[in-house]
Design a protein around this motif. Structure first.
Motif, PDB file in Angstrom:
ATOM      1  N   ASN A 205       0.830  -1.207   0.000  1.00 18.27           N
ATOM      2  CA  ASN A 205       0.000   0.000   0.000  1.00 18.27           C
ATOM      3  C   ASN A 205       0.863   1.256   0.000  1.00 18.27           C
ATOM      4  OD1 ASN A 205      -2.296  -1.603   0.125  1.00 18.27           O
ATOM      5  ND2 ASN A 205      -2.387  -1.553   2.356  1.00 18.27           N
ATOM      6  N   LEU A 206       1.971   1.188   0.708  1.00 23.90           N
ATOM      7  CA  LEU A 206       2.889   2.328   0.775  1.00 23.90           C
ATOM      8  C   LEU A 206       3.475   2.625  -0.605  1.00 23.90           C
ATOM      9  CD1 LEU A 206       3.888   4.147   3.076  1.00 23.90           C
ATOM     10  CD2 LEU A 206       5.864   2.643   3.306  1.00 23.90           C
ATOM     11  N   ALA A 207       3.780   1.572  -1.361  1.00 25.33           N
ATOM     12  CA  ALA A 207       4.318   1.752  -2.712  1.00 25.33           C
ATOM     13  C   ALA A 207       3.290   2.428  -3.622  1.00 25.33           C
ATOM     14  CB  ALA A 207       4.733   0.401  -3.287  1.00 25.33           C
ATOM     15  N   LYS A 208       2.024   2.073  -3.459  1.00 26.90           N
ATOM     16  CA  LYS A 208       0.976   2.705  -4.265  1.00 26.90           C
ATOM     17  C   LYS A 208       0.851   4.190  -3.927  1.00 26.90           C
ATOM     18  CE  LYS A 208      -1.768  -1.516  -4.830  1.00 26.90           C
ATOM     19  NZ  LYS A 208      -3.043  -2.210  -4.506  1.00 26.90           N
ATOM     20  N   ILE A 209       0.958   4.506  -2.649  1.00 28.92           N
ATOM     21  CA  ILE A 209       0.880   5.910  -2.227  1.00 28.92           C
ATOM     22  C   ILE A 209       2.048   6.707  -2.797  1.00 28.92           C
ATOM     23  CG2 ILE A 209       1.046   7.431  -0.209  1.00 28.92           C
ATOM     24  CD1 ILE A 209      -0.457   5.210   1.351  1.00 28.92           C
ATOM     25  N   ALA A 210       3.230   6.070  -2.837  1.00 25.22           N
ATOM     26  CA  ALA A 210       4.429   6.739  -3.351  1.00 25.22           C
ATOM     27  C   ALA A 210       4.514   6.673  -4.875  1.00 25.22           C
ATOM     28  CB  ALA A 210       5.673   6.114  -2.739  1.00 25.22           C
ATOM     29  N   LEU A 217      10.750   0.847  -3.920  1.00 26.19           N
ATOM     30  CA  LEU A 217      10.583   1.493  -2.615  1.00 26.19           C
ATOM     31  C   LEU A 217      11.486   0.830  -1.576  1.00 26.19           C
ATOM     32  CD1 LEU A 217       9.003   3.635  -1.000  1.00 26.19           C
ATOM     33  CD2 LEU A 217       7.365   1.833  -0.425  1.00 26.19           C
ATOM     34  N   ILE A 218      11.541  -0.498  -1.595  1.00 31.61           N
ATOM     35  CA  ILE A 218      12.395  -1.227  -0.654  1.00 31.61           C
ATOM     36  C   ILE A 218      13.858  -0.852  -0.865  1.00 31.61           C
ATOM     37  CG2 ILE A 218      13.263  -3.522  -0.036  1.00 31.61           C
ATOM     38  CD1 ILE A 218      10.429  -4.588  -0.654  1.00 31.61           C
ATOM     39  N   ASN A 219      14.298  -0.850  -2.123  1.00 32.39           N
ATOM     40  CA  ASN A 219      15.686  -0.489  -2.429  1.00 32.39           C
ATOM     41  C   ASN A 219      16.010   0.935  -1.985  1.00 32.39           C
ATOM     42  OD1 ASN A 219      16.002  -3.001  -3.565  1.00 32.39           O
ATOM     43  ND2 ASN A 219      15.916  -2.289  -5.682  1.00 32.39           N
ATOM     44  N   SER A 220      15.066   1.844  -2.190  1.00 30.34           N
ATOM     45  CA  SER A 220      15.299   3.249  -1.846  1.00 30.34           C
ATOM     46  C   SER A 220      15.343   3.456  -0.338  1.00 30.34           C
ATOM     47  CB  SER A 220      14.211   4.127  -2.469  1.00 30.34           C
ATOM     48  OG  SER A 220      14.255   4.046  -3.876  1.00 30.34           O
ATOM     49  N   PHE A 221      14.467   2.783   0.394  1.00 27.16           N
ATOM     50  CA  PHE A 221      14.526   2.857   1.855  1.00 27.16           C
ATOM     51  C   PHE A 221      15.891   2.379   2.342  1.00 27.16           C
ATOM     52  CE2 PHE A 221      10.163   3.962   2.571  1.00 27.16           C
ATOM     53  CZ  PHE A 221      10.080   4.316   3.910  1.00 27.16           C
ATOM     54  N   TYR A 222      16.372   1.290   1.753  1.00 26.94           N
ATOM     55  CA  TYR A 222      17.672   0.754   2.150  1.00 26.94           C
ATOM     56  C   TYR A 222      18.787   1.739   1.834  1.00 26.94           C
ATOM     57  CZ  TYR A 222      18.719  -3.791   4.118  1.00 26.94           C
ATOM     58  OH  TYR A 222      18.977  -4.808   4.994  1.00 26.94           O
ATOM     59  N   MET A 227      17.313   0.819   6.131  1.00 26.86           N
ATOM     60  CA  MET A 227      16.476  -0.323   6.505  1.00 26.86           C
ATOM     61  C   MET A 227      15.310  -0.421   5.529  1.00 26.86           C
ATOM     62  SD  MET A 227      14.540   1.196   9.913  1.00 26.86           S
ATOM     63  CE  MET A 227      16.049   1.825  10.638  1.00 26.86           C
ATOM     64  N   THR A 228      14.644  -1.570   5.519  1.00 31.12           N
ATOM     65  CA  THR A 228      13.495  -1.750   4.640  1.00 31.12           C
ATOM     66  C   THR A 228      12.302  -0.962   5.178  1.00 31.12           C
ATOM     67  OG1 THR A 228      12.668  -3.668   5.854  1.00 31.12           O
ATOM     68  CG2 THR A 228      14.276  -4.082   4.082  1.00 31.12           C
ATOM     69  N   PRO A 229      11.275  -0.721   4.346  1.00 28.43           N
ATOM     70  CA  PRO A 229      10.069  -0.048   4.847  1.00 28.43           C
ATOM     71  C   PRO A 229       9.430  -0.800   6.015  1.00 28.43           C
ATOM     72  CG  PRO A 229      10.045  -0.119   2.455  1.00 28.43           C
ATOM     73  CD  PRO A 229      11.198  -0.963   2.890  1.00 28.43           C
ATOM     74  N   SER A 230       9.421  -2.131   5.936  1.00 30.57           N
ATOM     75  CA  SER A 230       8.831  -2.923   7.026  1.00 30.57           C
ATOM     76  C   SER A 230       9.561  -2.688   8.337  1.00 30.57           C
ATOM     77  CB  SER A 230       8.858  -4.412   6.677  1.00 30.57           C
ATOM     78  OG  SER A 230       8.015  -4.692   5.590  1.00 30.57           O
ATOM     79  N   ARG A 231      10.886  -2.705   8.282  1.00 27.91           N
ATOM     80  CA  ARG A 231      11.659  -2.491   9.507  1.00 27.91           C
ATOM     81  C   ARG A 231      11.485  -1.065  10.023  1.00 27.91           C
ATOM     82  NH1 ARG A 231      17.232  -5.333  10.610  1.00 27.91           N
ATOM     83  NH2 ARG A 231      16.452  -4.684  12.631  1.00 27.91           N
ATOM     84  N   TYR A 232      11.322  -0.119   9.105  1.00 30.58           N
ATOM     85  CA  TYR A 232      11.092   1.265   9.527  1.00 30.58           C
ATOM     86  C   TYR A 232       9.759   1.372  10.267  1.00 30.58           C
ATOM     87  CZ  TYR A 232      10.771   6.348   9.349  1.00 30.58           C
ATOM     88  OH  TYR A 232      10.672   7.671   9.694  1.00 30.58           O
ATOM     89  N   ILE A 233       8.735   0.711   9.740  1.00 22.39           N
ATOM     90  CA  ILE A 233       7.425   0.701  10.402  1.00 22.39           C
ATOM     91  C   ILE A 233       7.532   0.050  11.776  1.00 22.39           C
ATOM     92  CG2 ILE A 233       5.080  -0.239  10.303  1.00 22.39           C
ATOM     93  CD1 ILE A 233       5.319  -0.060   7.211  1.00 22.39           C
ATOM     94  N   TRP A 234       8.197  -1.112  11.834  1.00 17.76           N
ATOM     95  CA  TRP A 234       8.349  -1.817  13.118  1.00 17.76           C
ATOM     96  C   TRP A 234       9.115  -0.963  14.125  1.00 17.76           C
ATOM     97  CZ3 TRP A 234      10.471  -6.743  10.300  1.00 17.76           C
ATOM     98  CH2 TRP A 234       9.432  -7.345   9.595  1.00 17.76           C
ATOM     99  N   SER A 235      10.137  -0.267  13.637  1.00 18.90           N
ATOM    100  CA  SER A 235      10.938   0.577  14.517  1.00 18.90           C
ATOM    101  C   SER A 235      10.104   1.720  15.091  1.00 18.90           C
ATOM    102  CB  SER A 235      12.140   1.133  13.747  1.00 18.90           C
ATOM    103  OG  SER A 235      12.881   2.025  14.541  1.00 18.90           O
ATOM    104  N   LYS A 236       9.290   2.354  14.243  1.00 15.56           N
ATOM    105  CA  LYS A 236       8.436   3.449  14.714  1.00 15.56           C
ATOM    106  C   LYS A 236       7.439   2.941  15.757  1.00 15.56           C
ATOM    107  CE  LYS A 236       8.097   7.110  13.284  1.00 15.56           C
ATOM    108  NZ  LYS A 236       8.695   8.420  13.665  1.00 15.56           N
ATOM    109  N   ARG A 237       6.845   1.775  15.509  1.00 14.22           N
ATOM    110  CA  ARG A 237       5.881   1.216  16.458  1.00 14.22           C
ATOM    111  C   ARG A 237       6.547   0.890  17.788  1.00 14.22           C
ATOM    112  NH1 ARG A 237       2.864  -2.945  12.225  1.00 14.22           N
ATOM    113  NH2 ARG A 237       1.450  -1.397  11.305  1.00 14.22           N
ATOM    114  N   ALA A 238       7.717   0.261  17.707  1.00 13.93           N
ATOM    115  CA  ALA A 238       8.403  -0.158  18.930  1.00 13.93           C
ATOM    116  C   ALA A 238       8.816   1.047  19.773  1.00 13.93           C
ATOM    117  CB  ALA A 238       9.620  -1.013  18.576  1.00 13.93           C
ATOM    118  N   LYS A 239       9.343   2.076  19.131  1.00  9.35           N
ATOM    119  CA  LYS A 239       9.778   3.265  19.877  1.00  9.35           C
ATOM    120  C   LYS A 239       8.589   3.986  20.511  1.00  9.35           C
ATOM    121  CE  LYS A 239      13.964   4.023  17.140  1.00  9.35           C
ATOM    122  NZ  LYS A 239      14.643   4.885  16.127  1.00  9.35           N
ATOM    123  N   TYR A 240       7.477   4.028  19.775  1.00 14.70           N
ATOM    124  CA  TYR A 240       6.280   4.671  20.325  1.00 14.70           C
ATOM    125  C   TYR A 240       5.733   3.865  21.502  1.00 14.70           C
ATOM    126  CZ  TYR A 240       1.615   6.783  20.509  1.00 14.70           C
ATOM    127  OH  TYR A 240       0.464   7.419  20.919  1.00 14.70           O
TER     128      TYR A 240
END
Length: 285
Positions: A205-210, A217-222, A227-240
């Protein structure tokens, strides 16, 4: 040439295979390494920093203190490296030609250069990694290694090493977009920052938005974020979630829901993975 590298040892190449949870290091600095993950993954820890590299990606790193390579995700891991100790102008020159700490998909050209180093057995002095953390020990080991080295072999090693560094630098800078986040990445990153607690947020869904492909998108995040978009999402959730654990009296179930986790057990597992502590342990700090 000798301003960049320690002229006693020159560039070193090697292919190394490690099992899950294996650590290699610490390698004393000042040291540099260009590492390509051929299989599995690798976490590079250096001077208080940490970068994860997945298969098919590479990164260049410099350390004034020490390096540690850690394989904590996959059962089989293989990396190819071009590395060595800095010379008189080493760290300054390295920063100018490589882009320290940036991770990117590796090019076919760079793979070819690294494989030349390995296939020609140019890693025969790779035990330089065992040099002790003192200048005298490094020099003594360097002299011992140099006595058994052929001059032409050293020149080949240096030529290929510099070619690897410049190839990596070129790939990072060949387009102006490498200097800043491209617009589509800013769109995706900003969306995650504002919606990470949506448990239905997916990379597709994130790729469609972008308006880019999922793989791009995965390559660009890296490349830009490390990190991958998934890991970025997980990191934001964990820190919050950690913030809520430490600053509120909300129950674990409420925190899991507010942070985007599908269930309380999933929340507990992810917090343990990210911080090495259970939610209760974090709350009681």
């Amino acid at each position: 040439m000798h301003q960049f590298i320690n002229h006693l040892n020159s560039f070193l190449f090697g292919r190394y295979s490690h099992q899950k949870n294996n650590k290699y290091g610490p390698i004393p600095g000042p040291y540099f390494v260009l590492v390509y993950v051929e299989q599995g993954s690798c976490t590079v820890q250096y001077d208080g920093k940490e970068k994860d590299i997945e298969a098919g990606f590479c990164g260049a790193f410099a350390s004034s203190e020490s390096f540690t390579f850690w394989h904590n995700k996959h059962n089989k891991n293989t990396i190819i490296s071009c590395e060595g100790y800095f010379g008189q102008m080493g760290l300054k020159s390295f920063k100018a030609i490589t882009g320290i700490g940036q991770i990117m998909p590796i090019s076919k050209e760079l793979i070819s250069l690294l494989n030349i180093g390995v296939s020609l057995n140019l890693n025969k002095n790779s035990n330089v990694r065992l040099i002790a953390n003192s200048e005298k020990a490094r020099l003594n080991m360097g002299i011992a290694l140099d006595k058994g080295s052929d001059f032409l072999s050293k020149e080949y090693r240096n030529a290929i090493g510099y070619a690897c560094m410049r190839s990596h630098s070129y790939e990072l800078r060949k387009d102006d977009e490498h200097a800043l986040y491209p617009n589509f990445l800013l769109v995706a990153k900003d969306f995650v920052d504002g919606n990470f607690n949506d448990e239905n947020l997916k990379v597709s869904n994130l790729a469609k938005i972008a308006t880019v492909s999922e793989q791009h998108l995965i390559n660009s995040f890296y490349r830009y974020i490390g990190m991958t978009p998934s890991r970025y999402i997980w990191s934001k959730r964990a820190k919050y979630a950690r913030k809520l654990l430490m600053e509120t009296n909300l129950s674990q179930q409420e925190i899991a829901y507010n942070s985007g986790y599908k269930s309380t057990p999933h929340f507990c597992r992810q917090i343990k993975i990210h911080f090495g502590k259970t939610p209760n342990e974090i709350r009681n700090i």
